[in-house]
Design a protein around this motif. Structure first.
Motif, mmCIF file in Angstrom:
data_model
loop_
_atom_site.group_PDB
_atom_site.id
_atom_site.type_symbol
_atom_site.label_atom_id
_atom_site.label_comp_id
_atom_site.label_asym_id
_atom_site.label_seq_id
_atom_site.Cartn_x
_atom_site.Cartn_y
_atom_site.Cartn_z
ATOM 1 N N ASN A 214 -17.835 5.241 -7.604
ATOM 2 C CA ASN A 214 -16.433 5.328 -7.198
ATOM 3 C C ASN A 214 -16.133 6.736 -6.699
ATOM 4 O O ASN A 214 -15.408 7.493 -7.343
ATOM 5 N N PRO A 215 -16.688 7.108 -5.541
ATOM 6 C CA PRO A 215 -16.591 8.487 -5.063
ATOM 7 C C PRO A 215 -15.180 8.942 -4.725
ATOM 8 O O PRO A 215 -14.926 10.152 -4.650
ATOM 9 N N ASP A 216 -14.249 8.013 -4.541
ATOM 10 C CA ASP A 216 -12.877 8.402 -4.201
ATOM 11 C C ASP A 216 -11.926 8.320 -5.394
ATOM 12 O O ASP A 216 -10.701 8.272 -5.222
ATOM 13 N N ILE A 217 -12.453 8.347 -6.619
ATOM 14 C CA ILE A 217 -11.600 8.161 -7.798
ATOM 15 C C ILE A 217 -10.569 9.273 -7.957
ATOM 16 O O ILE A 217 -9.446 9.040 -8.407
ATOM 17 N N LEU A 218 -10.921 10.508 -7.566
ATOM 18 C CA LEU A 218 -9.954 11.602 -7.672
ATOM 19 C C LEU A 218 -8.760 11.374 -6.743
ATOM 20 O O LEU A 218 -7.636 11.778 -7.062
ATOM 21 N N HIS A 219 -9.003 10.746 -5.613
ATOM 22 C CA HIS A 219 -7.907 10.476 -4.674
ATOM 23 C C HIS A 219 -6.855 9.587 -5.326
ATOM 24 O O HIS A 219 -5.640 9.794 -5.119
ATOM 25 N N TYR A 220 -7.294 8.616 -6.123
ATOM 26 C CA TYR A 220 -6.363 7.679 -6.742
ATOM 27 C C TYR A 220 -5.870 8.140 -8.108
ATOM 28 O O TYR A 220 -4.682 7.995 -8.427
ATOM 29 N N ARG A 250 0.172 7.944 -5.622
ATOM 30 C CA ARG A 250 -1.002 7.357 -6.271
ATOM 31 C C ARG A 250 -0.887 7.664 -7.770
ATOM 32 O O ARG A 250 0.166 8.040 -8.240
ATOM 33 N N GLY A 251 -1.982 7.471 -8.509
ATOM 34 C CA GLY A 251 -1.862 7.645 -9.947
ATOM 35 C C GLY A 251 -0.975 6.565 -10.536
ATOM 36 O O GLY A 251 -0.833 5.478 -9.983
ATOM 37 N N TYR A 252 -0.357 6.872 -11.680
ATOM 38 C CA TYR A 252 0.475 5.862 -12.331
ATOM 39 C C TYR A 252 1.535 6.522 -13.198
ATOM 40 O O TYR A 252 1.486 7.717 -13.500
ATOM 41 N N ILE A 253 2.492 5.707 -13.602
ATOM 42 C CA ILE A 253 3.479 6.094 -14.600
ATOM 43 C C ILE A 253 3.537 4.971 -15.634
ATOM 44 O O ILE A 253 3.529 3.789 -15.273
ATOM 45 N N TYR A 282 -9.297 0.840 -10.271
ATOM 46 C CA TYR A 282 -8.762 2.193 -10.114
ATOM 47 C C TYR A 282 -8.098 2.401 -8.754
ATOM 48 O O TYR A 282 -7.190 3.231 -8.618
ATOM 49 N N ASN A 283 -8.508 1.651 -7.731
ATOM 50 C CA ASN A 283 -7.959 1.809 -6.378
ATOM 51 C C ASN A 283 -7.038 0.652 -5.992
ATOM 52 O O ASN A 283 -6.791 0.415 -4.807
#
Length: 299
Positions: A214-220, A250-253, A282-283
């Motif tokens: 999941n190379p783009d996990i930091l983006h999400y 992105r991310g969550y609350i 995650y995405n």
């Protein structure tokens, strides 16, 4: 939905009540609160948590609850990521909106007051998050996320600082594996009925985990997390937010509310909106809500 499926959830909740009662009977009051002058008793949220950790450290077989530990017999997800589960469920069942969610999290003290440095510690913790399709015709866990960590902490009256490393993965292999390794710093500040926690991290050993799966996990999911928690009487309101640097695109609350009805249990409600409800998704963005019982909260 058949009554038989709901009865399964009620049976599980009954078993968890039994566990909680056994847990309550096996615990005793904080030693720092018994037989001491009022001025020596813990006054802030962090002081109370530290007292519990010190108590646990005096017994090698003892553990403390860490992050919120709860069971939600009814959890509704508005838009599951159907594509990621295609041909990956028993009898190719479609993922249901309704399911059972649970998280348990505990801390194990390793060394306290190391090298004579008062109120410092080396500790390890473990958190597990489970999503169980208990209302399906053939029940299965659609996702289980594992999160061990090791950290050093230092406490200053109503401030706490941690530096640690952690791994989080879903324990799968191949196409469905999700994982990342992080080094993090956490700062917490508290009063008698409130807590603020800020956590930042960076990826480590990415070549053996996140880069592969999941190379783009930091983006999400970002590099930051904040928790705000406030208690009013028996009620506690908390908000956990992640990837704030994205401007909440992105991310969550995840707001939660709990109402304590016994020494070790509270009614618990949870709402989730954003990315990263579980590692496998995650995405994928979704909104979810659940109700159940909590055994501890952020405070």
């Amino acid at each position: 939905m058949s009554m038989r499926k709901y009865k399964k959830g009620l049976v599980l909740l009954g078993l968890l009540f039994s566990f909680a009662n056994a847990y309550a009977d096996s615990t005793t009051d904080n030693p720092l609160q018994d037989g001491q002058p009022a001025q020596d008793q813990p006054k802030t949220v962090l002081e109370k948590q530290l007292a519990d950790q010190i108590k646990a450290s005096e017994n090698r077989l003892s553990i403390s609850l860490f992050k919120p530990t709860y069971v939600l017999p009814y959890y509704y997800t508005g838009s599951p990521d159907y594509a990621v589960y295609a041909n990956n469920t028993p009898d190719n069942q479609t993922v249901m909106h309704n399911e059972f969610k649970a998280q348990f999290s505990f801390l194990v003290p390793l060394v306290y007051d190391m090298f004579g440095w008062r109120n410092s510690a080396i500790e390890m913790a473990y958190t597990q998050l489970n999503y169980w399709q208990v209302y399906a015709n053939s029940q299965y866990f659609r996702e289980t996320d594992y999160n061990p960590e090791l950290f050093v902490q230092k406490f200053y009256q109503n401030y706490l600082f941690r530096a640690g490393v952690e791994h989080q993965s879903n324990g799968r292999g191949g196409l469905y594996e999700r994982s990342w390794n992080r080094a993090y710093l956490t700062g917490q500040m508290s009063g008698s009925d409130w807590l603020v926690s800020v956590k930042v991290w960076t990826l480590i050993f990415a070549g053996e985990s996140s880069d592969e799966h999941n190379p783009d996990i930091l983006h999400y999911l970002g590099r930051d997390q904040i928790v705000l928690s406030k208690k009013w009487g028996n009620a506690t309101f908390s908000v956990e937010a992640q990837n704030i640097e994205s401007g909440f695109t992105r991310g969550y609350i995840e707001p939660t509310v709990s109402y304590q009805f016994s020494k070790h249990m509270s009614f618990y409600g949870q709402y989730f909106s954003g990315y990263g409800q579980s590692l496998i998704e995650y995405n994928h963005r979704t909104n979810s809500v659940g109700v159940g019982i909590a055994f501890n909260n952020w405070i």
